[in-house]
Design an enzyme around this catalytic site. Structure first.
Site, PDB file in Angstrom:
ATOM      1  N   SER A 241       0.825  -1.206   0.000  1.00  0.00           N
ATOM      2  CA  SER A 241       0.000   0.000   0.000  1.00  0.00           C
ATOM      3  C   SER A 241       0.863   1.261   0.000  1.00  0.00           C
ATOM      4  O   SER A 241       1.870   1.348   0.698  1.00  0.00           O
ATOM      5  CB  SER A 241      -0.890  -0.006   1.237  1.00  0.00           C
ATOM      6  OG  SER A 241      -1.647   1.183   1.299  1.00  0.00           O
TER       7      SER A 241
ATOM      8  N   GLY B 265      -3.524   3.932   0.839  1.00  0.00           N
ATOM      9  CA  GLY B 265      -4.348   3.979   2.048  1.00  0.00           C
ATOM     10  C   GLY B 265      -5.551   4.897   1.878  1.00  0.00           C
ATOM     11  O   GLY B 265      -5.400   6.058   1.514  1.00  0.00           O
TER      12      GLY B 265
ATOM     13  N   ASN C  97       8.951   8.976   4.752  1.00  0.00           N
ATOM     14  CA  ASN C  97       7.852   9.634   4.054  1.00  0.00           C
ATOM     15  C   ASN C  97       6.858  10.187   5.045  1.00  0.00           C
ATOM     16  O   ASN C  97       6.688   9.670   6.144  1.00  0.00           O
ATOM     17  CB  ASN C  97       7.162   8.685   3.068  1.00  0.00           C
ATOM     18  CG  ASN C  97       6.031   7.897   3.704  1.00  0.00           C
ATOM     19  OD1 ASN C  97       4.947   8.438   3.921  1.00  0.00           O
ATOM     20  ND2 ASN C  97       6.274   6.646   4.018  1.00  0.00           N
ATOM     21  N   SER C  98       6.253  11.274   4.604  1.00  0.00           N
ATOM     22  CA  SER C  98       5.164  11.878   5.369  1.00  0.00           C
ATOM     23  C   SER C  98       4.122  12.343   4.367  1.00  0.00           C
ATOM     24  O   SER C  98       3.881  13.533   4.199  1.00  0.00           O
ATOM     25  CB  SER C  98       5.697  13.053   6.199  1.00  0.00           C
ATOM     26  OG  SER C  98       4.647  13.618   6.960  1.00  0.00           O
TER      27      SER C  98
ATOM     28  N   LEU D 261      -1.519  10.014   3.827  1.00  0.00           N
ATOM     29  CA  LEU D 261      -2.702   9.357   3.258  1.00  0.00           C
ATOM     30  C   LEU D 261      -3.484  10.228   2.277  1.00  0.00           C
ATOM     31  O   LEU D 261      -4.708  10.314   2.350  1.00  0.00           O
ATOM     32  CB  LEU D 261      -3.646   8.838   4.377  1.00  0.00           C
ATOM     33  CG  LEU D 261      -3.103   7.749   5.295  1.00  0.00           C
ATOM     34  CD1 LEU D 261      -4.178   7.311   6.298  1.00  0.00           C
ATOM     35  CD2 LEU D 261      -2.629   6.525   4.503  1.00  0.00           C
TER      36      LEU D 261
ATOM     37  N   CYS E  68      -0.569   3.732  10.347  1.00  0.00           N
ATOM     38  CA  CYS E  68       0.040   4.845   9.625  1.00  0.00           C
ATOM     39  C   CYS E  68       0.567   5.883  10.599  1.00  0.00           C
ATOM     40  O   CYS E  68      -0.201   6.428  11.393  1.00  0.00           O
ATOM     41  CB  CYS E  68      -0.948   5.509   8.665  1.00  0.00           C
ATOM     42  SG  CYS E  68      -0.166   6.890   7.782  1.00  0.00           S
TER      43      CYS E  68
ATOM     44  N   THR F 148       5.688   1.433   8.399  1.00  0.00           N
ATOM     45  CA  THR F 148       6.970   2.131   8.542  1.00  0.00           C
ATOM     46  C   THR F 148       7.354   2.354  10.006  1.00  0.00           C
ATOM     47  O   THR F 148       6.508   2.390  10.893  1.00  0.00           O
ATOM     48  CB  THR F 148       6.923   3.498   7.834  1.00  0.00           C
ATOM     49  OG1 THR F 148       5.816   4.223   8.342  1.00  0.00           O
ATOM     50  CG2 THR F 148       6.790   3.342   6.336  1.00  0.00           C
TER      51      THR F 148
ATOM     52  N   GLY G  75       8.686  -4.952   4.622  1.00  0.00           N
ATOM     53  CA  GLY G  75       9.650  -4.073   5.276  1.00  0.00           C
ATOM     54  C   GLY G  75      11.002  -4.246   4.628  1.00  0.00           C
ATOM     55  O   GLY G  75      11.768  -5.130   4.988  1.00  0.00           O
TER      56      GLY G  75
ATOM     57  N   GLY H 244       7.531  -2.665  -1.180  1.00  0.00           N
ATOM     58  CA  GLY H 244       7.099  -1.270  -1.098  1.00  0.00           C
ATOM     59  C   GLY H 244       8.095  -0.307  -1.684  1.00  0.00           C
ATOM     60  O   GLY H 244       8.209  -0.164  -2.909  1.00  0.00           O
TER      61      GLY H 244
END
Lengths: 240, 288
Positions: free
Chosen positions: B9, B34, B57-58, B61, B117, B180, B230, B252
């Site tokens: 995802s 997501g 990452n930020s 969603l 998340c 993450t 992961g 991912g």
């Protein structure tokens, strides 16, 4: 996989790199993802295509971080991981063959996509005026004059100060934020048509990671997939 | 599923972004970006940052919302020719339950409940760090969904095995782990955090040993299938996760690095199975 032909230092921190790769030919304004091998870099870097001729790709870049620093150490015959070409390109915003007169404005590394664009426009018979802006030392003066009907170079000032915006020609701009804002303001005042090419941090370059999303009048857009070329009035922060 | 490789995802959009590179039909499955009940614009500021063999990452969603997904993206995903997984995030219990109810209206194979998340301000990972809360949300979603339910766990839980067991008891049909790892980056020149949210999610090969350890622990503690993820970037990595007990693996961040990574992993798994004369790659599941 792609092979470095040469990687020449033009001036402090600025390099012109030629790469051989038989991946699909680019359209003006597209970019590729480049990752030097063996430097522990995880992600590829989005780099604008300056020129393409028979599988030879030319990139202009400035060392700004780990990725471009590793790139600057590459030598002739080294491998580089490359995929693309990515993005819409200028012609997907406005068909290039319809343009009779174009004014191209490049600042700093933003001059790179203007070269390929100028070449393509000249082939369709358009009149091409190019404005280039540099902080100190001008580069590639000869190369750009070969693809322009008129070439204006600005050193140390604001490149947009030299540009007269009016209705009729199509204006293209790529460069640092203040330059883009000034170009947008002048285009709006004159009611001129302006297409911009944007830069962004990216992870994938494919439209999947959503790392490069910007706000536009048509909602959120991805610089990598929906851009990097946009009509200026669509881009929040440039449009109004 | 034709093979155990799933696009994780948030790294594969809704399955069409990579079509120029390979036919997604070859994948075992694709997990959607997501989703949240309402459309979300995601986070402002810098969203991605490279780290040693990984990335933070930020994104927050960014997604079109469940309703739009049901009437648009889900239909497109069905055409991919592989298992379709809808990943559902949320800010509150009500968000999750309503979202799951709405997803009953679409044709998907698995509902992946994202209680992990780290990039949304409220909810998100908070539901996945506490076993009681994780069990509560799992049982409530399980009660309303018609789809098999896979709960995606966070490595940021104090005791991921306890969370896994709680989700199993609450009715989860499967588990996926890990999301993450909470991390941070500072722009030293600017003397401030890189991300507006200060903390962000770390992924990529840098986190693989942590993920592998957690998959090993959880797979040995529960009897429902575990999807391991992961930092998987090669077929050998995928085999390690299966040996640790994973039934499926998700790829991912590595897809960002190399769009063809999953193609090579699938090929590598086939070659491995052939070389070892395995009828099914599952024959090595949990052997370590």
């Amino acid at each position: 996989m792609a092979l470095i032909i040469d990687n020449k230092k033009l001036t402090d921190g600025i390099y012109l790199m030629r790469v051989s790769s038989n991946i699909q030919a680019p359209r003006p304004g597209q970019f590729v993802m480049l990752r030097p091998e063996g430097d522990g870099l995880f992600l590829a870097r989005p780099i604008s295509v300056m020129d393409w001729e028979n599988g030879v790709w030319t990139f202009l870049y400035k060392v700004v971080g780990k990725g471009t620093e590793a790139m600057s150490r590459l030598e002739s015959r080294d491998d580089i991981f490359m995929f693309g070409p990515m993005g819409n390109g200028f012609g997907r915003v406005l068909p290039l063959e319809k343009i009779r007169k174009a004014v191209l404005i490049g600042g700093g590394m933003g001059i790179a996509p203007m070269y390929g664009l100028a070449k393509a426009l000249r082939k369709t018979g358009a009149h091409v005026k190019i404005h280039l802006g540099f902080t100190d030392e001008p580069i590639l003066r000869k190369e750009f004059s070969d693809v322009a009907d008129e070439l204006v170079i600005n050193v140390g000032g604001y490149v947009t100060d030299d540009v007269r915006f009016e209705q009729g020609p199509v204006y293209f701009a790529c460069g640092p934020d203040p330059m883009m804002k000034a170009a947008a303001r002048k285009a709006r005042e004159a009611g001129a048509e302006l297409i911009v090419s944007l830069e962004s941090r990216m992870a994938c370059g494919m439209g999947a990671c959503l790392g490069c999303t910007i706000d536009t009048t048509k909602g959120s857009k991805r610089v990598c997939k929906d851009g990097p070329c946009f009509r200026y009035e669509e881009v929040t922060g440039l449009g109004k | 599923m034709k093979n155990p490789v799933i696009a994780a995802s948030g790294t594969f959009g809704f399955g069409i972004e990579y079509e120029e590179y390979f036919d997604p039909t070859i994948l075992g499955g694709v997990s959607s970006k997501g989703l949240t009940l309402r459309p979300s614009r995601g986070n402002a500021g810098i969203r991605v940052w490279e780290t040693p063999m990984g990335m933070l990452n930020s994104i927050g969603l960014e997604n079109p919302g469940v309703e739009h997904f049901v009437s648009h993206e889900a239909l497109e995903m069905r055409k991919l020719g592989c298992a379709v997984i809808a990943n559902l995030g949320g800010h509150s219990e009500e968000d999750y339950v309503t979202g799951a109810e709405m997803l009953n209206g679409c044709d998907i194979d698995i509902l992946e409940l994202n209680i992990s998340c780290p990039n949304v301000k409220s909810g998100g990972m908070a539901f996945g760090t506490d076993p009681d809360q994780a069990a509560d949300i799992t049982s409530k979603v399980k009660a309303v969904t018609r789809h098999p339910l896979m709960v995606k766990l966070t490595p940021n839980a104090g005791d991921i095995v306890a969370v896994a067991r709680a989700c199993e008891e609450a009715g989860a049909d499967g588990l996926s782990l890990i999301n993450t790892v909470l991390g941070m980056a500072i722009d030293v020149r600017a003397e401030k955090a890189v991300f507006n949210n200060v903390y962000a999610g770390l992924s990529g090969p840098a986190i693989m040993p942590i993920a592998l350890r957690m998959v090993h622990q959880v797979a040995h503690a529960v009897s429902i299938p575990v999807s391991g993820l992961g930092g998987i970037s090669t077929a050998e990595d995928a085999i390690a996760f299966i040996m640790a007990g994973a039934s499926t693996v998700q790829v991912g961040a590595t897809t960002f690095r190399d769009p063809m990574a999953m193609v090579n992993i699938i090929k590598g798994l086939e070659e491995y199975a052939e070389k070892k004369s395995l009828k099914n790659i599952q024959d090595i599941r949990g052997i370590v």
